[in-house]
Design a protein around this motif. Structure first.
Motif, PDB file in Angstrom:
ATOM      1  N   THR A   1      79.728  33.111  -5.416  1.00 58.99           N
ATOM      2  CA  THR A   1      78.300  33.277  -5.162  1.00 58.99           C
ATOM      3  C   THR A   1      78.041  34.161  -3.950  1.00 58.99           C
ATOM      4  O   THR A   1      78.867  34.236  -3.034  1.00 58.99           O
ATOM      5  N   GLY A   2      76.906  34.803  -3.955  1.00 64.19           N
ATOM      6  CA  GLY A   2      76.417  35.496  -2.774  1.00 64.19           C
ATOM      7  C   GLY A   2      75.393  34.615  -2.062  1.00 64.19           C
ATOM      8  O   GLY A   2      75.108  33.492  -2.500  1.00 64.19           O
ATOM      9  N   LEU A   3      74.847  35.102  -0.961  1.00 63.66           N
ATOM     10  CA  LEU A   3      73.828  34.376  -0.215  1.00 63.66           C
ATOM     11  C   LEU A   3      72.486  35.080  -0.357  1.00 63.66           C
ATOM     12  O   LEU A   3      72.424  36.310  -0.402  1.00 63.66           O
ATOM     13  N   GLN A   4      71.428  34.291  -0.419  1.00 67.59           N
ATOM     14  CA  GLN A   4      70.069  34.822  -0.445  1.00 67.59           C
ATOM     15  C   GLN A   4      69.199  33.954   0.455  1.00 67.59           C
ATOM     16  O   GLN A   4      69.429  32.746   0.576  1.00 67.59           O
ATOM     17  N   VAL A   5      68.210  34.563   1.093  1.00 65.74           N
ATOM     18  CA  VAL A   5      67.242  33.810   1.889  1.00 65.74           C
ATOM     19  C   VAL A   5      65.987  33.602   1.053  1.00 65.74           C
ATOM     20  O   VAL A   5      65.387  34.558   0.563  1.00 65.74           O
ATOM     21  N   LYS A   6      65.618  32.319   0.902  1.00 64.45           N
ATOM     22  CA  LYS A   6      64.402  31.976   0.167  1.00 64.45           C
ATOM     23  C   LYS A   6      63.342  31.535   1.170  1.00 64.45           C
ATOM     24  O   LYS A   6      63.609  30.702   2.040  1.00 64.45           O
ATOM     25  N   MET A   7      62.133  32.097   1.053  1.00 69.97           N
ATOM     26  CA  MET A   7      61.032  31.742   1.943  1.00 69.97           C
ATOM     27  C   MET A   7      60.002  30.922   1.182  1.00 69.97           C
ATOM     28  O   MET A   7      59.605  31.288   0.078  1.00 69.97           O
ATOM     29  N   THR A   8      59.564  29.812   1.784  1.00 71.65           N
ATOM     30  CA  THR A   8      58.511  28.996   1.200  1.00 71.65           C
ATOM     31  C   THR A   8      57.451  28.718   2.270  1.00 71.65           C
ATOM     32  O   THR A   8      57.789  28.545   3.448  1.00 71.65           O
ATOM     33  N   PRO A   9      56.187  28.653   1.884  1.00 71.40           N
ATOM     34  CA  PRO A   9      55.122  28.396   2.865  1.00 71.40           C
ATOM     35  C   PRO A   9      55.279  27.012   3.488  1.00 71.40           C
ATOM     36  O   PRO A   9      55.675  26.052   2.827  1.00 71.40           O
ATOM     37  N   ALA A  10      54.981  26.921   4.771  1.00 70.38           N
ATOM     38  CA  ALA A  10      54.985  25.634   5.478  1.00 70.38           C
ATOM     39  C   ALA A  10      53.567  25.403   5.991  1.00 70.38           C
ATOM     40  O   ALA A  10      52.614  25.450   5.234  1.00 70.38           O
TER      41      ALA A  10
ATOM     42  N   GLU B   1      50.140  26.445   8.234  1.00 70.36           N
ATOM     43  CA  GLU B   1      49.401  27.704   8.235  1.00 70.36           C
ATOM     44  C   GLU B   1      50.057  28.712   9.165  1.00 70.36           C
ATOM     45  O   GLU B   1      50.338  28.418  10.328  1.00 70.36           O
ATOM     46  N   GLY B   2      50.342  29.888   8.616  1.00 72.90           N
ATOM     47  CA  GLY B   2      50.965  30.939   9.402  1.00 72.90           C
ATOM     48  C   GLY B   2      52.452  30.758   9.602  1.00 72.90           C
ATOM     49  O   GLY B   2      53.069  31.517  10.341  1.00 72.90           O
ATOM     50  N   GLN B   3      53.055  29.748   8.960  1.00 72.44           N
ATOM     51  CA  GLN B   3      54.483  29.484   9.111  1.00 72.44           C
ATOM     52  C   GLN B   3      55.166  29.505   7.748  1.00 72.44           C
ATOM     53  O   GLN B   3      54.541  29.309   6.710  1.00 72.44           O
ATOM     54  N   LYS B   4      56.484  29.707   7.794  1.00 75.32           N
ATOM     55  CA  LYS B   4      57.293  29.689   6.575  1.00 75.32           C
ATOM     56  C   LYS B   4      58.608  28.964   6.843  1.00 75.32           C
ATOM     57  O   LYS B   4      59.094  28.935   7.964  1.00 75.32           O
ATOM     58  N   THR B   5      59.153  28.394   5.764  1.00 74.63           N
ATOM     59  CA  THR B   5      60.452  27.735   5.838  1.00 74.63           C
ATOM     60  C   THR B   5      61.490  28.622   5.176  1.00 74.63           C
ATOM     61  O   THR B   5      61.269  29.149   4.074  1.00 74.63           O
TER      62      THR B   5
ATOM     63  N   SER C   1      54.630  34.005  10.784  1.00 83.03           N
ATOM     64  CA  SER C   1      54.472  35.208   9.974  1.00 83.03           C
ATOM     65  C   SER C   1      54.189  36.418  10.850  1.00 83.03           C
ATOM     66  O   SER C   1      53.066  36.926  10.922  1.00 83.03           O
ATOM     67  N   ASN C   2      55.229  36.865  11.546  1.00 82.15           N
ATOM     68  CA  ASN C   2      55.107  38.029  12.412  1.00 82.15           C
ATOM     69  C   ASN C   2      55.506  39.290  11.661  1.00 82.15           C
ATOM     70  O   ASN C   2      56.601  39.354  11.086  1.00 82.15           O
ATOM     71  N   TYR C   3      54.650  40.258  11.687  1.00 83.41           N
ATOM     72  CA  TYR C   3      54.966  41.529  11.039  1.00 83.41           C
ATOM     73  C   TYR C   3      56.159  42.173  11.741  1.00 83.41           C
ATOM     74  O   TYR C   3      56.246  42.163  12.970  1.00 83.41           O
TER      75      TYR C   3
END
Length: 334
Positions: free
Chosen positions: A209-218, A220-224, A262-264
């Protein structure tokens, strides 16, 4: 281990069920009973399997018989070196250990691990022990080939396969620079002066397997962030996180513990400790343009005295001005 969920019909609603309990069977075992000549083999479990399973029997690694009965009866005759194993159809990789029907020594192969999940680009050892003291030849092969083919002669594994081991120590298959197409079931076979171990006995299943980063909303303005794989990595890995190419944190959990705002412009990547060269692609927290460097090759082998090109490309938000770019050696202080 086989796992079953027990459901009980709801007394008032015919289309509903009540969760009752989960019954685990620690695995299949072969029980040998009977006299010196005529013996009965029984494939036993600690609970009664559901759905009327079909039992599969193996003799000396070769598929022998299928039956809805967990018993197999046979006459011994001169089968003093034979071993037997059983499995349930559809779950052949969960077969029982092979047992000797006469004495303690017989022809058998015991794999150290049934399943292994490892990272793409890394090295893996797949091993087994053999219950025979004198082999004339042996090799490893993939079970998905139409005929067993020694991996050392397979062009797809050229320069990446190594065998080690003797009857006094485990026989080991080492595969380096793993690729996703190496995902397969690997089996071991051997010959003696008067015997050959069968080719149908299930071996060790390897998943790459390879690795991937999954982002999910946490909040307001944050992500897991979660470092995900297509299979569960073996040996309890430690995960490493990077932000904009800078090492951040280590954890036994694949989830980054701190909230990500959520920093640009920010990018995150993950890796497994000991395999930092095989990190995941970096992902942007917001949008599709962020700080990121992607190398064309993770590793390069070149001849002494020759010339080599090492290349990469980088991205950044459009409102950032690049003032300087440079290469450096990680063994030098920077």
């Amino acid at each position: 281990t086989l796992c079953f969920l027990r459901l009980t019909p709801h007394p008032l609603h015919s289309d509903r069920y009540i969760y009752s309990d989960i019954v685990f069977s620690p695995g299949l075992q072969v029980k040998v009973t009977g006299g010196h000549q005529d013996k009965t083999l029984t494939c036993i479990t600690t609970c009664t399997l559901t759905d009327n399973p079909t039992y599969i029997w193996y003799k000396n690694g070769q598929h022998l018989d299928e039956s809805t009965s967990p018993q197999y009866k046979y006459s011994v005759s001169n089968d003093y070196d034979a071993s037997y194993s059983c499995a349930v159809k559809g779950h052949e990789d969960l077969h029982s250990p092979a047992v000797c029907v006469q004495g303690q020594r017989c022809n058998r192969v015991t794999y150290t691990k049934r399943r292994i999940c490892v990272l793409k680009g890394s090295t893996v050892d797949i091993s087994c022990t053999v219950g025979y003291y004198s082999t004339t030849s042996s090799f490893w092969f993939r079970s998905d080939k139409s005929t067993p083919e020694d991996l050392t002669t397979d062009p797809g594994y050229a320069g990446r396969v190594e065998y080690t081991g003797t009857y006094r120590s485990p026989f080991t298959l080492r595969i380096s620079d793993l690729r996703e197409e190496d995902s397969a079931e690997y089996r071991f076979t051997f010959k003696t002066d008067h015997f050959e171990w069968g080719h149908s006995f299930p071996g060790t299943t390897l998943s790459v397997t390879g690795l991937q980063v999954k982002m999910t909303p946490a909040a307001e303005g944050q992500k897991t962030l979660t470092c995900i794989t297509t299979c569960t990595l073996t040996d309890n890995p430690i995960y490493i996180w990077y932000k904009n190419g800078q090492r951040l944190d280590e954890s036994t959990s694949p989830q980054y513990k701190d909230p990500v705002y959520s920093n640009y412009g920010d990018s995150y990547s993950c890796a497994v400790k000991g395999h930092e060269d095989h990190h995941s692609p970096a992902v942007c927290v917001v949008g599709e343009s962020c700080m990121n460097v992607t190398y064309t090759h993770q590793s390069i082998c070149a001849l002494k005295g020759s010339t080599v090109d090492i290349s990469c490309f980088y991205t950044h938000p459009s409102w950032y001005n690049v003032t300087e770019v440079s290469w450096f050696n990680k063994w030098e202080s920077v």
